[in-house]
Write a protein that holds these residues in place. Structure first.
Motif, PDB file in Angstrom:
ATOM      1  N   THR A 102      94.888 -43.847 -39.915  1.00  0.00           N
ATOM      2  CA  THR A 102      95.904 -44.013 -40.952  1.00  0.00           C
ATOM      3  C   THR A 102      95.262 -44.238 -42.319  1.00  0.00           C
ATOM      4  OG1 THR A 102      96.013 -46.389 -40.544  1.00  0.00           O
ATOM      5  CG2 THR A 102      97.538 -44.991 -39.306  1.00  0.00           C
ATOM      6  N   ASP A 118      95.831 -49.714 -46.283  1.00  0.00           N
ATOM      7  CA  ASP A 118      96.591 -50.333 -47.365  1.00  0.00           C
ATOM      8  C   ASP A 118      95.748 -50.617 -48.595  1.00  0.00           C
ATOM      9  OD1 ASP A 118      99.024 -50.319 -46.063  1.00  0.00           O
ATOM     10  OD2 ASP A 118      98.746 -52.311 -45.172  1.00  0.00           O
ATOM     11  N   GLY A 175      95.901 -48.774 -51.922  1.00  0.00           N
ATOM     12  CA  GLY A 175      96.944 -49.103 -52.896  1.00  0.00           C
ATOM     13  C   GLY A 175      96.627 -50.297 -53.767  1.00  0.00           C
ATOM     14  N   PRO A 207     100.792 -45.546 -47.242  1.00  0.00           N
ATOM     15  CA  PRO A 207     101.055 -46.940 -47.639  1.00  0.00           C
ATOM     16  C   PRO A 207     101.923 -47.021 -48.885  1.00  0.00           C
ATOM     17  CG  PRO A 207      98.729 -46.630 -47.107  1.00  0.00           C
ATOM     18  CD  PRO A 207      99.343 -45.267 -47.138  1.00  0.00           C
TER      19      PRO A 207
END
Length: 355
Positions: free
Chosen positions: A96, A99, A102, A122
């Motif tokens: 994935t 996060d 970001g 995200p």
């Protein structure tokens, strides 16, 4: 790549792109603590990005595009507090999107195209107010795009999320993206209506094909009214959706258009003569719709046209003799219509097309 590079303690820029380097990225490059730019693109490198790179906290640009690197996007990227550009295009990264991407507040360009990334994007990535380019196409990303995207990414110029598994509706807030130049979400599962791009006067590429947009409504193409303020548009690709209605006459305002592809819809009515104003057009694809009437004589004014696809409609009448003016044509598809008459010789450039 020789290990000795790690001894260059004052090194600020390392550019080894477009070579034939192979093997893994040396871990001791992490000793080059003053490094600002690292460009290893277009080589034959494999393995993971070393975790030791966490010490490169002055790094502003990281290019490793077009290699054979693998693994997940490494956590060391979270230490790149000064990073402005990350390009991992065309590798084998999986997992994935983390996060921490970001949280890179200075990030302007994020290019993760053509990897094996999955899961949702995200939400924090859509809050990177400095972001200009977001390129995530050719992965297996899923989920929706936040409705506030047009407000939280005010500097966005390039938005390419094509060929994923994204769902939901396209945010109406994209109408606020005044700097937008490319918007491509083709080959996903978006549905609903298309928002206006009327504020994006520099938009040159709009790719919406292969989704579930339009819902078959008779006013499905009204979103294209923005084209009256968008003379920069060069590619409009909306194939394989559910647009209905007629081709608007204001399509003729897109004077810079090179590619117009809107096949496999529920579009009916005639081909408007105003379309002849698209003098730069190189491809016109309107096949598999419900178009009626005759092929307009003005079709012969597309002197740069390479491809013309009008097959599988309900067009009638004769093939206009002025089609002989299309001397650049390499593909002509008129099958499965109601055309009749003889086929005119098209070898002579002098074929006349009445205006």
């Amino acid at each position: 790549i020789p290990q000795e590079i790690g001894k260059l303690s004052r090194l600020q820029t390392l550019v080894l792109r477009n070579n034939s380097f192979y093997g893994e990225i040396p871990r001791n490059i992490s000793r080059c603590s003053k490094l600002i730019m690292l460009n290893l693109g277009r080589n034959k490198l494999k393995g993971n990005i070393p975790a030791e790179f966490a010490s490169l906290n002055k790094l502003e640009e990281m290019h490793v595009f077009f290699n054979n690197l693998s693994g997940e996007i490494p956590s060391c990227f979270g230490n790149f507090s000064s990073i402005r550009l990350i390009s991992l295009i065309a590798n084998n990264f999986h997992g994935t999107m983390p996060d921490f991407l970001g949280k890179l507040g200075n990030l302007e360009i994020l290019e993760l195209t053509q990897n094996n990334l999955s899961g949702a994007i995200p939400a924090l990535v859509f809050n990177l107010s400095s972001l200009r380019n977001l390129e995530l196409s050719l992965n297996q990303l899923e989920g929706p795009i936040p409705s506030s995207m047009g407000f939280t990414l005010p500097k966005l110029e390039v938005f390419n999320l094509g060929a994923n598994q994204l769902t939901g509706v396209l945010p109406a807030s994209v109408s606020n993206l005044t700097n937008l130049q490319l918007f491509a979400v083709d080959t996903n599962n978006f549905s609903g209506e298309v928002p206006s791009f009327g504020s994006s006067q520099n938009l040159y590429w709009l790719g919406l094909g292969e989704n579930c947009l339009g819902n078959g409504k008779l006013d499905g193409l009204l979103f294209m009214s923005f084209s009256q303020n968008c003379s920069a548009l060069q590619l409009l690709q909306i194939d394989d959706n559910q647009f209905g209605g007629v081709i608007p006459r204001y399509f003729g305002y897109m004077s810079s258009l090179l590619y117009l592809t809107m096949s496999r819809h529920l579009i009916h009515g005639i081909i408007p003569v105003e379309i002849s104003q698209l003098r730069s057009l190189q491809e016109l694809s309107l096949q598999q719709n419900h178009l009626t009437g005759e092929i307009p004589d003005s079709i012969g004014e597309f002197e740069l046209l390479n491809e013309l696809h009008l097959n599988e409609n309900q067009l009638s009448g004769k093939i206009p003799s002025c089609i002989g003016n299309l001397t650049m044509l390499t593909k002509l598809s008129l099958g499965a219509n109601n055309l009749h008459g003889s086929i005119h010789p098209v070898s002579e450039r002098s074929s006349f097309c009445p205006s």
